[in-house]
Design an enzyme around this catalytic site. Structure first.
Site, PDB file in Angstrom:
ATOM      1  N   TYR A  15       0.861  -1.172   0.015  1.00 59.78           N
ATOM      2  CA  TYR A  15       0.062   0.092   0.098  1.00 59.78           C
ATOM      3  C   TYR A  15       0.798   1.318  -0.056  1.00 59.78           C
ATOM      4  CZ  TYR A  15      -3.285  -3.553   1.717  1.00 59.78           C
ATOM      5  OH  TYR A  15      -3.991  -4.997   1.726  1.00 59.78           O
ATOM      6  N   HIS A  16       1.854   1.199  -1.003  1.00 62.48           N
ATOM      7  CA  HIS A  16       2.680   2.559  -0.957  1.00 62.48           C
ATOM      8  C   HIS A  16       2.826   2.976  -2.461  1.00 62.48           C
ATOM      9  CE1 HIS A  16       5.422   0.262   2.213  1.00 62.48           C
ATOM     10  NE2 HIS A  16       4.174   1.091   2.967  1.00 62.48           N
ATOM     11  N   PRO A  17       1.520   3.293  -2.995  1.00 62.09           N
ATOM     12  CA  PRO A  17       1.454   3.981  -4.390  1.00 62.09           C
ATOM     13  C   PRO A  17       2.242   5.138  -4.484  1.00 62.09           C
ATOM     14  CG  PRO A  17      -0.701   4.062  -3.470  1.00 62.09           C
ATOM     15  CD  PRO A  17       0.054   3.278  -2.430  1.00 62.09           C
TER      16      PRO A  17
END
Length: 549
Positions: free
Chosen positions: A464-466
């Site tokens: 969850y590091h876009p």
């Protein structure tokens, strides 16, 4: 209230900018689609798996079927609440490695090298337990703390790393990221210390910041100049006008979407959707990056893991203790030990991250291994795969098309296989002998490259590091979207400051560098001279050219 600045998004960067602009006497309106962050699901650190699974707090985005993962659709949570993703994340605090920011500068983000950004990391922090004032902040609004590491498995993980020949670091956010050591978190006095708690609420109390709850449809342009934001509210559609500038801080998914809906983006794509082109910027929505990880899970030989609380009564007890005292297991995100290592000789700085967790469970809390166990989240930090965010239609309420192209670069597979093999070696050390019963996932039967690749295809998960979808660069760079002062290239009166502008994903979790972006952008917006550059040098392994550890 008339606003000098209108910020879209009350997330990590947006809250920091609102605080600094208000501190300078400017009037700020923050547009946020989500609602209140009150209540134990957000404020209790131990409940971190709940808000990201709740439509009340999460935009609910998902990828298109990922072609290199057998068509799997992966969740892409983004915060839809005051505090944005800092209100639904795992609270892990990682600045990134010094070389990440030097790379940004090399890629055209002039003035964003480590020497330039370190003063902003220090300005934003109030470090509890860090390595000292040379590298760490002591009086900023963002409290950064460390867990108690009461569970013996945390220290076993750090000791296993030492036994395997890796460095031990007392502060990976200080001079030396590389090594095994204690994790840091945005937790203060047992509560999630989100960007809303650190920045937005104090700024609102000062009277210069107001929040307007609404759904941003597009930036209102007059010719080439941004003058406001069109939003839908319960009272109907309206335009919130900005006296000076509009600032997008709506996430690496929603910020490029808003730019395209406003006529700023790849011209052909905009015309395909009947959107009038204001500025042809082919980089809008491109360069999408993320971190993938796998959960290496192990069965425990002693009943000392959090599994004993993974039932209705256990969770009720943890919750009650936290509500009554603000302490106990509920006061921790349970990520209290970590590591950053290099995958092979010739890699200058860490390219693998570990989160250790004293239970075998998915990050989103949806599945737990049967019985006592523990796990390490592990994944490569600098994948060469790139994806995109594009419009599904010209209707602002339609979710964008998100394609990460995960594992599309051949080196990703090599990197992940190396992660698995290095992890097995770490958990095979003497420090885990009293606690380890056996490997659950991938399982001892999964050994050769084909078996590992089959496992990876089924089990890699997003961390969850876009980021990267409106990257920063020089105005002469056709693929840059914002210049080094966060001004959107090709128009006036419009800036963008959030994880969209990262030229390249940083080492580790993205909340800290996203807040730093907001801090530094605020000085650019105010026309201030940036804080003086630091002369502190990071620790680089002296034998990195010839040794993996």
């Amino acid at each position: 209230m008339h606003a000098d600045y209108v910020i879209v998004g009350a997330g990590s960067a947006g809250c920091a900018m609102a605080y600094r602009l208000a501190e300078a006497g400017k009037r700020v309106t923050v547009i946020e689609h989500g609602g209140s962050d009150a209540g134990p699901f957000i404020q209790m650190p131990g409940a971190l798996s709940y808000p990201m699974n709740m439509g009340l707090y999460d935009w609910g985005f998902a990828t298109e079927p990922e072609p290199h993962l057998g068509g799997r659709v992966l969740a892409t949570p983004r915060g839809k609440v005051i505090g944005g993703s800092s209100s639904i994340n795992g609270m892990v605090y990682v600045r990134g490695h010094a070389r990440d920011f030097d790379t940004w500068a090399d890629m055209g983000a002039d003035g964003w090298s480590y020497a330039d950004v370190l003063p902003y990391f220090k300005r934003m922090e109030q470090s509890h337990g860090g390595s000292g004032a040379e590298f760490r902040g002591t009086d900023g609004p963002l409290h950064v703390s460390r867990g108690t590491r009461v569970n013996p498995l945390f220290d076993a993980f750090i000791e296993a790393g030492r036994q395997a020949g890796y460095p031990v670091t007392q502060d990976y956010n200080g001079q030396q990221q590389e090594g095994f050591g204690p994790f840091e978190a945005t937790i203060h006095k047992g509560r999630r210390w989100s960007a809303a708690n650190a920045y937005l609420k104090p700024a609102m109390a000062g009277g210069n910041v107001q929040i307007v709850r609404g759904f941003a449809r597009k930036v209102v342009m007059e010719g080439k100049r941004a003058v406001g934001v069109e939003i839908d509210t319960r009272a109907g559609r309206q335009v919130i006008r900005a006296g000076r500038e509009v600032i997008l801080a709506a996430s690496s998914i929603n910020s490029p979407k808003l730019l395209m809906l406003s006529g700023i983006g790849p011209a052909a794509h905009l015309r395909d959707h009947g959107i009038e082109v204001v500025a042809d910027r082919p980089g809008v929505g491109a360069n999408l990056q993320d971190h993938l990880e796998i959960y290496m899970q192990f069965a425990a030989s002693q009943p000392i893991t959090l599994y004993k609380y993974w039932n209705l009564w256990g969770k009720a007890w943890v919750g009650a203790q936290w509500l009554l005292t603000g302490k106990g297991l509920g006061a921790s995100n349970q990520f209290e030990a970590c590591a950053f290592i290099r995958s092979k000789a010739g890699v200058e700085y860490p390219d693998i991250q570990y989160h250790f967790l004293p239970i075998a469970v998915r990050y989103d809390g949806k599945a737990v291994a049967e019985g006592h166990g523990f796990q390490a989240h592990v994944g490569p930090m600098r994948s060469k795969s790139r994806g995109s965010v594009t419009l599904r239609s010209a209707n602002p309420t339609d979710a964008p098309v998100i394609r990460f192209n995960y594992m599309s670069h051949p080196e990703d597979w090599e990197d992940f296989r190396r992660c698995i093999r290095l992890t097995r070696e770490i958990f095979g050390q003497e420090a885990f002998k009293p606690y380890l019963k056996g490997e659950l996932q991938p399982g001892p039967q999964v050994q050769n490259d084909i078996e590992l690749d089959d496992f990876l295809r089924e089990h890699v998960e997003s961390a969850y590091h876009p980021c990267g979808t409106a990257r920063m660069g020089r105005a002469s760079d056709p693929m840059a979207v914002v210049d080094p002062e966060c001004r959107v290239i090709g128009v006036e009166g419009l800036r963008l400051a959030d994880s969209s502008i990262f030229p390249q994903v940083t080492n580790g979790n993205l909340n800290a560098p996203s807040i730093m972006i907001g801090e530094k952008a605020a000085d650019h917006i105010l026309g201030r001279t940036p804080l003086p550059a630091s002369n502190q040098e990071p620790w680089i392994h002296p034998n990195w050219k010839t040794a993996q550890r």
